[in-house]
Design a protein around this motif. Sequence first.
Motif, PDB file in Angstrom:
ATOM      1  N   PHE A   7      64.134  43.630  33.059  1.00  0.00           N
ATOM      2  CA  PHE A   7      62.981  43.308  32.216  1.00  0.00           C
ATOM      3  C   PHE A   7      61.881  42.616  33.027  1.00  0.00           C
ATOM      4  O   PHE A   7      60.720  43.012  32.985  1.00  0.00           O
ATOM      5  CB  PHE A   7      63.418  42.417  31.042  1.00  0.00           C
ATOM      6  N   ILE A   8      62.262  41.596  33.783  1.00  0.00           N
ATOM      7  CA  ILE A   8      61.291  40.835  34.567  1.00  0.00           C
ATOM      8  C   ILE A   8      60.635  41.724  35.626  1.00  0.00           C
ATOM      9  O   ILE A   8      59.417  41.691  35.823  1.00  0.00           O
ATOM     10  CB  ILE A   8      61.953  39.611  35.244  1.00  0.00           C
ATOM     11  N   SER A   9      61.445  42.532  36.291  1.00  0.00           N
ATOM     12  CA  SER A   9      60.915  43.432  37.314  1.00  0.00           C
ATOM     13  C   SER A   9      59.890  44.394  36.714  1.00  0.00           C
ATOM     14  O   SER A   9      58.805  44.606  37.274  1.00  0.00           O
ATOM     15  CB  SER A   9      62.074  44.211  37.951  1.00  0.00           C
ATOM     16  N   ASN A  10      60.226  44.973  35.568  1.00  0.00           N
ATOM     17  CA  ASN A  10      59.302  45.903  34.919  1.00  0.00           C
ATOM     18  C   ASN A  10      58.062  45.193  34.402  1.00  0.00           C
ATOM     19  O   ASN A  10      56.952  45.725  34.513  1.00  0.00           O
ATOM     20  CB  ASN A  10      60.006  46.637  33.769  1.00  0.00           C
ATOM     21  N   LEU A  11      58.237  44.006  33.850  1.00  0.00           N
ATOM     22  CA  LEU A  11      57.100  43.239  33.359  1.00  0.00           C
ATOM     23  C   LEU A  11      56.102  42.987  34.488  1.00  0.00           C
ATOM     24  O   LEU A  11      54.903  43.270  34.354  1.00  0.00           O
ATOM     25  CB  LEU A  11      57.578  41.908  32.768  1.00  0.00           C
ATOM     26  N   LYS A  12      56.590  42.489  35.609  1.00  0.00           N
ATOM     27  CA  LYS A  12      55.707  42.208  36.744  1.00  0.00           C
ATOM     28  C   LYS A  12      55.056  43.488  37.264  1.00  0.00           C
ATOM     29  O   LYS A  12      53.854  43.521  37.540  1.00  0.00           O
ATOM     30  CB  LYS A  12      56.496  41.555  37.883  1.00  0.00           C
ATOM     31  N   ARG A  13      55.870  44.556  37.408  1.00  0.00           N
ATOM     32  CA  ARG A  13      55.353  45.812  37.949  1.00  0.00           C
ATOM     33  C   ARG A  13      54.254  46.381  37.064  1.00  0.00           C
ATOM     34  O   ARG A  13      53.159  46.715  37.538  1.00  0.00           O
ATOM     35  CB  ARG A  13      56.491  46.833  38.092  1.00  0.00           C
ATOM     36  N   ILE A  14      54.511  46.468  35.769  1.00  0.00           N
ATOM     37  CA  ILE A  14      53.538  47.051  34.849  1.00  0.00           C
ATOM     38  C   ILE A  14      52.295  46.178  34.772  1.00  0.00           C
ATOM     39  O   ILE A  14      51.168  46.682  34.784  1.00  0.00           O
ATOM     40  CB  ILE A  14      54.172  47.255  33.452  1.00  0.00           C
ATOM     41  N   ARG A  15      52.493  44.872  34.708  1.00  0.00           N
ATOM     42  CA  ARG A  15      51.351  43.950  34.640  1.00  0.00           C
ATOM     43  C   ARG A  15      50.446  44.123  35.862  1.00  0.00           C
ATOM     44  O   ARG A  15      49.226  44.231  35.742  1.00  0.00           O
ATOM     45  CB  ARG A  15      51.848  42.500  34.531  1.00  0.00           C
ATOM     46  N   LYS A  16      51.062  44.218  37.036  1.00  0.00           N
ATOM     47  CA  LYS A  16      50.286  44.368  38.266  1.00  0.00           C
ATOM     48  C   LYS A  16      49.640  45.750  38.360  1.00  0.00           C
ATOM     49  O   LYS A  16      48.500  45.875  38.809  1.00  0.00           O
ATOM     50  CB  LYS A  16      51.161  44.087  39.481  1.00  0.00           C
ATOM     51  N   GLU A  17      50.364  46.791  37.936  1.00  0.00           N
ATOM     52  CA  GLU A  17      49.788  48.145  37.952  1.00  0.00           C
ATOM     53  C   GLU A  17      48.542  48.226  37.066  1.00  0.00           C
ATOM     54  O   GLU A  17      47.612  48.964  37.365  1.00  0.00           O
ATOM     55  CB  GLU A  17      50.817  49.177  37.456  1.00  0.00           C
ATOM     56  N   THR A  33      49.663  30.296  29.835  1.00  0.00           N
ATOM     57  CA  THR A  33      50.034  30.883  31.118  1.00  0.00           C
ATOM     58  C   THR A  33      51.383  30.377  31.611  1.00  0.00           C
ATOM     59  O   THR A  33      52.147  31.132  32.201  1.00  0.00           O
ATOM     60  CB  THR A  33      48.940  30.591  32.158  1.00  0.00           C
ATOM     61  N   CYS A  34      51.675  29.107  31.345  1.00  0.00           N
ATOM     62  CA  CYS A  34      52.960  28.524  31.788  1.00  0.00           C
ATOM     63  C   CYS A  34      54.144  29.313  31.238  1.00  0.00           C
ATOM     64  O   CYS A  34      55.118  29.544  31.950  1.00  0.00           O
ATOM     65  CB  CYS A  34      53.078  27.070  31.350  1.00  0.00           C
ATOM     66  N   TYR A  35      54.047  29.731  29.977  1.00  0.00           N
ATOM     67  CA  TYR A  35      55.156  30.461  29.361  1.00  0.00           C
ATOM     68  C   TYR A  35      55.367  31.807  30.058  1.00  0.00           C
ATOM     69  O   TYR A  35      56.499  32.187  30.354  1.00  0.00           O
ATOM     70  CB  TYR A  35      54.909  30.655  27.868  1.00  0.00           C
ATOM     71  N   ILE A  36      54.290  32.514  30.359  1.00  0.00           N
ATOM     72  CA  ILE A  36      54.396  33.793  31.064  1.00  0.00           C
ATOM     73  C   ILE A  36      55.015  33.554  32.441  1.00  0.00           C
ATOM     74  O   ILE A  36      55.900  34.296  32.878  1.00  0.00           O
ATOM     75  CB  ILE A  36      53.021  34.493  31.193  1.00  0.00           C
ATOM     76  N   GLY A  37      54.566  32.517  33.127  1.00  0.00           N
ATOM     77  CA  GLY A  37      55.123  32.173  34.434  1.00  0.00           C
ATOM     78  C   GLY A  37      56.612  31.859  34.359  1.00  0.00           C
ATOM     79  O   GLY A  37      57.391  32.273  35.218  1.00  0.00           O
ATOM     80  N   THR A  41      59.704  34.005  36.157  1.00  0.00           N
ATOM     81  CA  THR A  41      60.559  33.340  37.150  1.00  0.00           C
ATOM     82  C   THR A  41      61.962  33.085  36.606  1.00  0.00           C
ATOM     83  O   THR A  41      62.715  32.292  37.174  1.00  0.00           O
ATOM     84  CB  THR A  41      59.928  32.014  37.629  1.00  0.00           C
ATOM     85  N   LEU A  42      62.296  33.746  35.509  1.00  0.00           N
ATOM     86  CA  LEU A  42      63.627  33.689  34.892  1.00  0.00           C
ATOM     87  C   LEU A  42      64.016  32.304  34.374  1.00  0.00           C
ATOM     88  O   LEU A  42      65.185  32.024  34.187  1.00  0.00           O
ATOM     89  CB  LEU A  42      64.702  34.182  35.875  1.00  0.00           C
ATOM     90  N   ARG A  43      63.041  31.442  34.140  1.00  0.00           N
ATOM     91  CA  ARG A  43      63.365  30.131  33.593  1.00  0.00           C
ATOM     92  C   ARG A  43      63.438  30.155  32.072  1.00  0.00           C
ATOM     93  O   ARG A  43      64.061  29.288  31.468  1.00  0.00           O
ATOM     94  CB  ARG A  43      62.355  29.090  34.060  1.00  0.00           C
ATOM     95  N   ARG A  44      62.791  31.153  31.463  1.00  0.00           N
ATOM     96  CA  ARG A  44      62.853  31.330  30.012  1.00  0.00           C
ATOM     97  C   ARG A  44      62.938  32.813  29.738  1.00  0.00           C
ATOM     98  O   ARG A  44      62.487  33.629  30.530  1.00  0.00           O
ATOM     99  CB  ARG A  44      61.602  30.762  29.348  1.00  0.00           C
TER     100      ARG A  44
END
Length: 102
Positions: A7-17, A33-37, A41-44
């Motif tokens: 999920f995190i990998s896809n979220l970052k990839r799609i967001r950046k694309e 922004t803190c929540y997205i961060g 970073t798998l903290r939440r």
Amino acid sequence: MTLQQIFISNLKRIRKEKHITQEKLAELCDTDTCYIGQIETLRRFPSIHFIEKIAAALQVEADELFKNHEKKSGTTSIKNDIRDDILFSVNKILVETLDKFL
């Protein structure tokens, strides 16, 4: 790779694309922004409702955030990579050829 990591990998990839910053995604999801961060970073980990908000903000189906796009090792992966390279090359040649005639 765990489902959360996928999920995190896809979220970052799609967001950046889509050239969307964490700040912009937070704005689109009506959060900070803190929540997205923390998610990235798998903290939440977000609720299903918030995952749907993320998907809508990124303009993708929610299930796209959970698809495993990791390349598998072995012959099939190598064949797929070669096929993709060939298709890319053929497409490039066709575009260049059409450009000459147009």
